[in-house]
Write a protein that holds these residues in place. Structure first.
Motif, PDB file in Angstrom:
ATOM      1  N   UNK A  72     105.644  73.985  64.631  1.00  0.00           N
ATOM      2  CA  UNK A  72     104.341  73.902  64.426  1.00  0.00           C
ATOM      3  C   UNK A  72     104.039  73.995  62.843  1.00  0.00           C
ATOM      4  N   UNK A  73     103.005  74.336  62.529  1.00  0.00           N
ATOM      5  CA  UNK A  73     102.816  74.235  61.198  1.00  0.00           C
ATOM      6  C   UNK A  73     102.293  75.439  60.568  1.00  0.00           C
ATOM      7  N   UNK A  74     102.892  75.878  59.353  1.00  0.00           N
ATOM      8  CA  UNK A  74     102.611  77.318  58.807  1.00  0.00           C
ATOM      9  C   UNK A  74     101.583  76.793  57.457  1.00  0.00           C
ATOM     10  N   UNK A  75     100.407  77.722  57.418  1.00  0.00           N
ATOM     11  CA  UNK A  75      99.352  77.209  56.684  1.00  0.00           C
ATOM     12  C   UNK A  75      98.818  78.721  55.927  1.00  0.00           C
ATOM     13  N   UNK A  76      98.302  78.135  54.761  1.00  0.00           N
ATOM     14  CA  UNK A  76      97.216  79.348  54.404  1.00  0.00           C
ATOM     15  C   UNK A  76      96.075  79.591  55.474  1.00  0.00           C
TER      16      UNK A  76
END
Length: 312
Positions: free
Chosen positions: A157-161
């Motif tokens: 998955x993606x790690x986002x602010x």
């Protein structure tokens, strides 16, 4: 090494269980043999010289290798198979490492396990030089001359602010990340995997405007928060402890699951003895039970042709 760490001949001698005069004589003899001064001595203290500092790490490595040699000799003398030199990549979580070690001890308690943290590239180099017996590698990579255990897949998955627009989505298309740079592990650690990630991103509409390299948890977290960048991670890694309801980061699955880490245990062909098999079973079991790893179905190629399709 003892004198350098204690900065005192008396304490170093006591630590080595010997008298101080013979220790001083041995240090002087070592200095003559090496042709450099290792310590500056006064009546009150001992200070390591610049040359001594440069040689200290070499000394530590020599001592570690001698201890490995003695441990192997003890195992052979006792009729056991000796020391198993094994490696895991840096991104494996602590829970997985602990589960692996517990399982391996139960399966093969008679073998001393020397476990190191090495990238896939480092493992392949040490397989070739016969300095490593078994390891957990990332695919794709050059698997010639190796035997492999089951290939397991961990969806990324993606790690986002938390305040990013894409953070409001249940699943994030790669194409929606176009405004963000990408934080990725250094290419030297797994070149084919690095190129595979960028190729997949480009084919799904995401060409990062900037690529920054990092692996340490705090460093990556800081970049995500301050550098208008994102990072890819499996759900089980939940990077870096800041993705809870009150955290400043969020993790979201990628739409269509286009990216995954694929692992398998590897060892040189013909070297699959009982200890290697026990490590392979323990590592595979640990990944299955502590992460969301599953069989790589349908299986993808384990190496790319050519070795790099995509460059930035």
């Amino acid at each position: 090494m003892a004198v350098a760490e204690e900065s005192h001949f008396g304490r170093a001698a006591a630590r080595l269980d010997m008298a101080q005069p013979p220790l001083s004589q041995r240090i002087q003899r070592l200095e003559r043999e090496l042709g450099v001064r290792l310590f500056e001595r006064t009546s009150r203290q001992v200070t390591i010289t610049k040359a001594g500092k440069l040689l200290l790490e070499e000394a530590r490595e020599l001592l570690a290798r001698s201890e490995t040699l003695m441990a192997t000799a003890r195992r052979i003398r006792n009729g056991e198979s000796g020391l198993l030199r094994a490696a895991l990549p840096p991104d494996i979580a602590g829970e997985t490492v602990a589960s692996l070690l517990t399982d391996f001890e139960q399966r093969h308690a008679g073998v001393e396990l020397e476990l190191q943290e090495l990238t896939t590239t480092q493992q392949l180099t040490r397989f070739a030089s016969r300095e490593l017996d078994v390891g957990l590698i990332h695919h794709p990579c050059d698997v010639s001359g190796l035997e492999l255990g089951p290939v397991l897949r961990r969806e990324l998955g993606v790690l986002l602010p938390r305040d990013a627009a894409a953070a409001r989505l249940d699943e994030v298309p790669l194409s929606s990340l176009s405004a963000y740079g990408l934080i990725l592990f250094p290419r030297t650690g797994a070149p084919a995997l690095y190129d595979d990630v960028l190729t997949t991103c480009a084919r799904n509409g995401y060409t990062p405007p900037v690529i920054r390299h990092g692996q340490g948890a705090s460093f990556v977290r800081g970049l995500v928060l301050s550098a208008k960048a994102v990072a890819f991670s499996p759900r089980d890694a939940q990077p870096f402890g800041s993705t809870g309801p009150d955290g400043d980061l969020v993790w979201r699955p990628l739409a269509g699951a286009p990216l995954a880490w694929r692992h398998s245990v590897a060892w040189p062909q013909g070297n699959g003895d009982a200890a290697v098999n026990a490590f392979a079973e323990a590592a595979t079991g640990a990944l299955r039970t502590t992460t969301a790893a599953s069989a790589d179905t349908p299986p993808r190629p384990l190496h790319l042709r050519p070795s790099a399709e995509f460059w930035l």
